[in-house]
Design a protein around this motif. Structure first.
Motif, mmCIF file in Angstrom:
data_model
loop_
_atom_site.group_PDB
_atom_site.id
_atom_site.type_symbol
_atom_site.label_atom_id
_atom_site.label_comp_id
_atom_site.label_asym_id
_atom_site.label_seq_id
_atom_site.Cartn_x
_atom_site.Cartn_y
_atom_site.Cartn_z
ATOM 1 N N ASP A 1 2.084 32.954 38.111
ATOM 2 C CA ASP A 1 2.608 32.979 36.748
ATOM 3 C C ASP A 1 1.913 31.929 35.885
ATOM 4 O O ASP A 1 1.489 30.879 36.379
ATOM 5 C CB ASP A 1 4.111 32.685 36.736
ATOM 6 C CG ASP A 1 4.944 33.795 37.357
ATOM 7 O OD1 ASP A 1 4.418 34.919 37.491
ATOM 8 O OD2 ASP A 1 6.101 33.518 37.723
ATOM 9 N N ARG A 2 1.838 32.184 34.603
ATOM 10 C CA ARG A 2 1.341 31.180 33.667
ATOM 11 C C ARG A 2 2.383 30.069 33.531
ATOM 12 O O ARG A 2 3.589 30.333 33.495
ATOM 13 C CB ARG A 2 1.064 31.803 32.293
ATOM 14 C CG ARG A 2 -0.075 32.821 32.301
ATOM 15 C CD ARG A 2 -0.316 33.363 30.904
ATOM 16 N NE ARG A 2 -0.806 32.326 29.989
ATOM 17 C CZ ARG A 2 -2.102 32.047 29.810
ATOM 18 N NH1 ARG A 2 -3.027 32.717 30.493
ATOM 19 N NH2 ARG A 2 -2.468 31.126 28.960
ATOM 20 N N VAL A 3 1.905 28.851 33.452
ATOM 21 C CA VAL A 3 2.814 27.699 33.330
ATOM 22 C C VAL A 3 2.344 26.829 32.165
ATOM 23 O O VAL A 3 2.107 25.633 32.301
ATOM 24 C CB VAL A 3 2.893 26.890 34.647
ATOM 25 C CG1 VAL A 3 3.697 27.636 35.692
ATOM 26 C CG2 VAL A 3 1.509 26.556 35.193
ATOM 27 N N VAL B 1 7.382 22.935 36.272
ATOM 28 C CA VAL B 1 6.221 23.416 35.511
ATOM 29 C C VAL B 1 6.452 24.829 34.980
ATOM 30 O O VAL B 1 5.805 25.248 34.017
ATOM 31 C CB VAL B 1 4.920 23.385 36.358
ATOM 32 C CG1 VAL B 1 4.614 21.978 36.829
ATOM 33 C CG2 VAL B 1 4.986 24.356 37.527
ATOM 34 N N TYR B 2 7.379 25.584 35.575
ATOM 35 C CA TYR B 2 7.634 26.951 35.139
ATOM 36 C C TYR B 2 8.406 27.016 33.828
ATOM 37 O O TYR B 2 8.427 28.061 33.170
ATOM 38 C CB TYR B 2 8.392 27.726 36.224
ATOM 39 C CG TYR B 2 7.559 27.992 37.449
ATOM 40 C CD1 TYR B 2 6.491 28.895 37.407
ATOM 41 C CD2 TYR B 2 7.823 27.355 38.658
ATOM 42 C CE1 TYR B 2 5.715 29.145 38.532
ATOM 43 C CE2 TYR B 2 7.055 27.605 39.792
ATOM 44 C CZ TYR B 2 6.003 28.498 39.719
ATOM 45 O OH TYR B 2 5.234 28.743 40.832
ATOM 46 N N GLY B 3 9.066 25.907 33.438
ATOM 47 C CA GLY B 3 9.855 25.930 32.216
ATOM 48 C C GLY B 3 10.898 27.030 32.274
ATOM 49 O O GLY B 3 11.470 27.313 33.330
ATOM 50 N N ASN B 4 11.134 27.652 31.135
ATOM 51 C CA ASN B 4 12.074 28.784 31.102
ATOM 52 C C ASN B 4 11.315 30.108 31.241
ATOM 53 O O ASN B 4 11.465 31.047 30.453
ATOM 54 C CB ASN B 4 12.891 28.770 29.807
ATOM 55 C CG ASN B 4 14.103 27.856 29.932
ATOM 56 O OD1 ASN B 4 14.777 27.857 30.957
ATOM 57 N ND2 ASN B 4 14.357 27.076 28.890
ATOM 58 N N ASN B 5 10.492 30.154 32.274
ATOM 59 C CA ASN B 5 9.718 31.354 32.573
ATOM 60 C C ASN B 5 10.656 32.548 32.765
ATOM 61 O O ASN B 5 11.616 32.479 33.516
ATOM 62 C CB ASN B 5 8.910 31.106 33.852
ATOM 63 C CG ASN B 5 7.836 32.151 34.078
ATOM 64 O OD1 ASN B 5 7.918 33.244 33.551
ATOM 65 N ND2 ASN B 5 6.838 31.798 34.878
ATOM 66 N N LYS B 6 10.362 33.623 32.090
ATOM 67 C CA LYS B 6 11.230 34.809 32.175
ATOM 68 C C LYS B 6 11.000 35.606 33.454
ATOM 69 O O LYS B 6 11.849 36.428 33.836
ATOM 70 C CB LYS B 6 10.999 35.716 30.956
ATOM 71 C CG LYS B 6 11.235 35.035 29.611
ATOM 72 C CD LYS B 6 12.640 34.470 29.497
ATOM 73 C CE LYS B 6 12.860 33.824 28.139
ATOM 74 N NZ LYS B 6 14.190 33.149 28.046
ATOM 75 N N HIS B 7 9.876 35.376 34.119
ATOM 76 C CA HIS B 7 9.593 36.110 35.350
ATOM 77 C C HIS B 7 10.281 35.423 36.524
ATOM 78 O O HIS B 7 10.019 34.268 36.822
ATOM 79 C CB HIS B 7 8.079 36.163 35.593
ATOM 80 C CG HIS B 7 7.712 36.913 36.837
ATOM 81 N ND1 HIS B 7 7.414 36.283 38.026
ATOM 82 C CD2 HIS B 7 7.614 38.251 37.073
ATOM 83 C CE1 HIS B 7 7.136 37.192 38.944
ATOM 84 N NE2 HIS B 7 7.242 38.391 38.400
ATOM 85 N N ILE B 8 11.190 36.143 37.149
ATOM 86 C CA ILE B 8 11.976 35.608 38.263
ATOM 87 C C ILE B 8 11.827 36.547 39.453
ATOM 88 O O ILE B 8 11.979 37.761 39.302
ATOM 89 C CB ILE B 8 13.466 35.474 37.877
ATOM 90 C CG1 ILE B 8 13.625 34.434 36.763
ATOM 91 C CG2 ILE B 8 14.316 35.074 39.080
ATOM 92 C CD1 ILE B 8 13.280 33.020 37.164
#
Length: 344
Positions: free
Chosen positions: A162-164, A149-156
């Motif tokens: 986090d927004r998903v 659901v995180y996709g390519n979320n930049k926050h690691i």
């Protein structure tokens, strides 16, 4: 009643209530099998449902199922959760205390080829589960979501806060939809729900479509393995025993309360991303053979890195997944060689 036992160096909680009746969907699947077995070993009654579809070799599913059938308190129903009448009849017949929904059409790449199966199982099927839990006032619905659901979320690392909003595969979109559906039922009907975002679960009896099983098969048979993005990816591999222990503690903690809007989401991960090339090297060592690599560009629907922020989970259940990738791969390959009758 809760009692305790040792897991390695840790004291862990276990359920000790032989009257507890738990419904597990997808019980012949990888996580469903391990969780069902753990619950049965601790005296719970488990009603399991699975449609035994042929997404991967059904022999493995039946082998898992045959192990569960050795327990007197296990009852199996073959069927799909998108069969509304069947699901309703099971809720009418049994007074479930807890429902654990692990049934789903899995796989990211397969969702590109066969989207309908994801709609039926992951959306229609989950809606049936929610409706039955609402009508029968189930004390706690626990369901599988996914790190996808995180996709390519930049926050690691990826946080549950986090927004998903940008899934990059239909599979991920259905899992995000599950979370939204669950929140609606929690908010509107005060149905306690807990969603579990699993991060690359692996271990004995794992899925043949997952990288570890596919790579091991290919290496043993001296066939090339497809390595996407030329191996420049990281995965937060999470050992199955850590996953099951986490779920058991979530069960023991009880359902989300009104102060949480009857709704919870957890990341279930190891919090230690592993580079794909190192992962392959470890498999080579355990199998005693070199891999033939077929390096390919990024595959649609895949993400570059998964990395779970698990602080909320650790804070709530007082347990941190602890199996290293080196230890977990030894356990998997030992099982794999035994199951496949491979001499190395």
């Amino acid at each position: 009643m809760i009692c305790y036992r040792l897991l390695g160096k840790e004291v862990i909680q276990i359920i000790q209530n032989t009257n507890r009746l738990i419904f597990i969907t997808g019980c012949a699947g990888f996580i469903g099998f391990h969780l069902s077995r753990r619950l049965l070993e601790e005296g719970c009654q488990v009603i399991g449902i699975d449609n035994i579809n042929d997404y991967y070799d059904v022999t493995l599913k039946y082998d898992r199922l045959n192990m569960l059938k050795k327990y007197q308190k296990f009852h199996f129903v073959k069927g799909s959760i998108d069969n509304k009448e069947l699901v309703e009849s099971l809720f009418e017949q049994y007074q479930f205390e807890i429902v654990i929904n692990l049934a789903a059409q899995a796989g990211i790449r397969y969702s590109i080829e066969n989207p309908e199966s994801y709609i039926q199982s992951n959306l229609v099927g989950f809606a049936n589960i929610l409706e039955c839990c609402k009508h029968h006032k189930i004390s706690h619905l626990i369901y599988a979501s996914s790190s996808s659901v995180y996709g390519n979320n930049k926050h690691i690392p990826s946080s549950i806060y986090d927004r998903v909003d940008h899934p990059i595969s239909l599979y991920a979109a259905t899992k995000k939809a599950n979370e939204l559906m669950a929140y609606t039922y929690s908010h509107t009907f005060k149905l306690p729900t807990t969603g579990l975002r699993f991060f690359t679960v692996y271990g004995p009896w794992g899925r043949p479509d997952m990288a570890l099983f596919k790579f091991s098969n290919a290496i043993i048979n001296q066939q090339p393995i497809e390595v996407y993005n030329y191996g420049n990816m990281k995965r937060d591999f999470t050992y199955i025993d850590d996953v099951v222990e986490s779920v058991m503690r979530i069960i023991n903690n009880g359902p989300p309360k009104e102060s949480d809007s009857y709704y919870k989401i957890y990341n279930i991960g190891n919090h230690k991303p592993v580079k794909l090339d190192y992962f392959i090297q470890l498999i080579e060592v355990q199998l005693g053979k070199k891999a033939i690599l077929k390096l390919l560009p990024m595959n649609p629907g895949e993400v570059l890195e998964t990395y779970a922020d698990i602080e909320q989970l650790v804070n709530d259940i007082k347990y941190r997944p602890q199996t290293s990738i080196e230890e977990g791969l030894i356990k998997f390959t030992d099982w794999f060689k035994d199951y496949k009758n491979i001499k190395t």
